[in-house]
Design a protein around this motif. Structure first.
Motif, short mmCIF file in Angstrom:
data_model
loop_
_atom_site.label_atom_id
_atom_site.label_comp_id
_atom_site.label_asym_id
_atom_site.label_seq_id
_atom_site.Cartn_x
_atom_site.Cartn_y
_atom_site.Cartn_z
N PHE A 1 3.06 -7.90 12.79
CA PHE A 1 2.67 -6.99 11.73
C PHE A 1 3.92 -6.39 11.09
O PHE A 1 4.82 -5.93 11.79
N ILE A 2 3.96 -6.38 9.78
CA ILE A 2 5.14 -5.93 9.03
C ILE A 2 5.37 -4.45 9.24
O ILE A 2 4.47 -3.63 9.02
N THR A 3 6.60 -4.10 9.64
CA THR A 3 7.00 -2.70 9.81
C THR A 3 8.01 -2.27 8.75
O THR A 3 8.22 -1.09 8.53
N TYR A 4 8.64 -3.25 8.11
CA TYR A 4 9.61 -2.98 7.04
C TYR A 4 9.64 -4.17 6.09
O TYR A 4 9.59 -5.33 6.53
N ALA A 5 9.69 -3.89 4.80
CA ALA A 5 9.84 -4.92 3.77
C ALA A 5 10.79 -4.39 2.71
O ALA A 5 10.62 -3.25 2.26
N ASN A 6 11.77 -5.18 2.32
CA ASN A 6 12.66 -4.71 1.26
C ASN A 6 12.03 -4.95 -0.11
O ASN A 6 11.01 -5.63 -0.25
N GLU A 7 12.64 -4.35 -1.12
CA GLU A 7 12.10 -4.43 -2.48
C GLU A 7 12.05 -5.87 -2.99
O GLU A 7 11.13 -6.25 -3.71
N THR A 8 13.01 -6.69 -2.58
CA THR A 8 13.02 -8.09 -3.00
C THR A 8 11.79 -8.82 -2.46
O THR A 8 11.17 -9.61 -3.17
N PHE A 9 11.43 -8.55 -1.21
CA PHE A 9 10.23 -9.15 -0.64
C PHE A 9 9.01 -8.76 -1.47
O PHE A 9 8.18 -9.60 -1.83
N ALA A 10 8.92 -7.49 -1.81
CA ALA A 10 7.79 -7.02 -2.61
C ALA A 10 7.78 -7.71 -3.98
O ALA A 10 6.74 -8.22 -4.41
N GLN A 11 8.90 -7.77 -4.64
CA GLN A 11 8.95 -8.37 -5.98
C GLN A 11 8.60 -9.86 -5.95
O GLN A 11 7.80 -10.32 -6.77
N ILE A 12 9.17 -10.60 -5.02
CA ILE A 12 8.94 -12.04 -4.97
C ILE A 12 7.51 -12.36 -4.53
O ILE A 12 6.88 -13.27 -5.05
N SER A 13 6.97 -11.59 -3.58
CA SER A 13 5.62 -11.87 -3.07
C SER A 13 4.52 -11.35 -3.99
O SER A 13 3.38 -11.78 -3.89
N GLY A 14 4.88 -10.40 -4.86
CA GLY A 14 3.87 -9.81 -5.75
C GLY A 14 3.10 -8.66 -5.14
O GLY A 14 2.22 -8.09 -5.77
N TYR A 15 3.42 -8.31 -3.90
CA TYR A 15 2.78 -7.17 -3.24
C TYR A 15 3.70 -5.96 -3.35
O TYR A 15 4.92 -6.10 -3.45
N SER A 16 3.13 -4.78 -3.27
CA SER A 16 3.97 -3.58 -3.16
C SER A 16 4.42 -3.46 -1.70
O SER A 16 3.82 -4.07 -0.80
N ILE A 17 5.43 -2.68 -1.47
CA ILE A 17 5.89 -2.45 -0.10
C ILE A 17 4.76 -1.85 0.72
O ILE A 17 4.53 -2.25 1.87
N ASP A 18 4.01 -0.92 0.13
CA ASP A 18 2.88 -0.31 0.85
C ASP A 18 1.81 -1.33 1.22
O ASP A 18 1.14 -1.19 2.25
N GLU A 19 1.62 -2.35 0.38
CA GLU A 19 0.64 -3.39 0.70
C GLU A 19 1.14 -4.32 1.80
O GLU A 19 0.34 -4.91 2.52
N LEU A 20 2.44 -4.47 1.92
CA LEU A 20 3.01 -5.35 2.94
C LEU A 20 3.06 -4.68 4.31
O LEU A 20 2.60 -5.25 5.30
N VAL A 21 3.59 -3.46 4.35
CA VAL A 21 3.77 -2.77 5.63
C VAL A 21 2.41 -2.47 6.25
O VAL A 21 1.49 -1.97 5.61
N GLY A 22 2.29 -2.83 7.53
CA GLY A 22 1.05 -2.62 8.26
C GLY A 22 0.16 -3.85 8.31
O GLY A 22 -0.79 -3.91 9.08
#
Length: 147
Positions: free
Chosen positions: A29-50
């Motif tokens: 389960f994602i505990t940290y995601a950088n901004e690049t991960f969010a931008q490339i995946s199309g998810y916000s950091i809040d949508e990724l973490v957890g």
């Protein structure tokens, strides 16, 4: 599983100078995601973490790749490989992933993943290899149908 959206065939290119970085707990389960991960995946950091990291798993990825990845990580070793990921908008992106354990006082506490871009020839090589694996394992056979 059917993907009928035209976006499923649209690739996002990971910029040459970018690193996609994330951390997960021991269950993935994602505990940290950088901004690049969010931008490339199309998810916000809040949508990724957890969420489980397999949120971005593309159906073209053979199960055997992730089985081997987890076997390697559970032995305490670093895993490296090429991964095709699914974006939130159903497009995709390719990366080279390096995943390893994070230790505190000698105890494994989480995993870190650093993903970098790959070139076109590597993408072709791995798409063909992964198609072959899925055909051999009789899983998620990819078809593109025009009617």
């Amino acid at each position: 599983m059917e993907f009928n959206e035209s976006e499923f065939l649209i690739e996002t290119i990971v910029p040459e100078n970018e690193l996609i970085i994330s951390r997960t707990d021991l269950r993935g389960f994602i505990t940290y995601a950088n901004e690049t991960f969010a931008q490339i995946s199309g998810y916000s950091i809040d949508e990724l973490v957890g969420n489980p990291h397999n949120l971005v798993r593309h159906p073209d990825m053979p199960k055997r790749v992730f089985k081997q990845m987890w076997e390697t990580l559970l032995k305490g070793q670093k895993w490296e490989g090429v991964v095709k990921n699914l974006r939130k908008d159903r497009g995709y992106y390719w990366v080279h992933a390096t995943i390893s354990g994070v230790y505190k006082d000698g105890k494994l506490i989480e995993y870190k993943s650093i993903r970098t871009p790959i070139d076109y020839q590597t993408k072709l090589k791995y798409q063909k290899l992964y198609d072959e694996y899925r055909n051999l394992d009789n899983e998620n056979i990819r078809r593109v149908i025009y009617t």
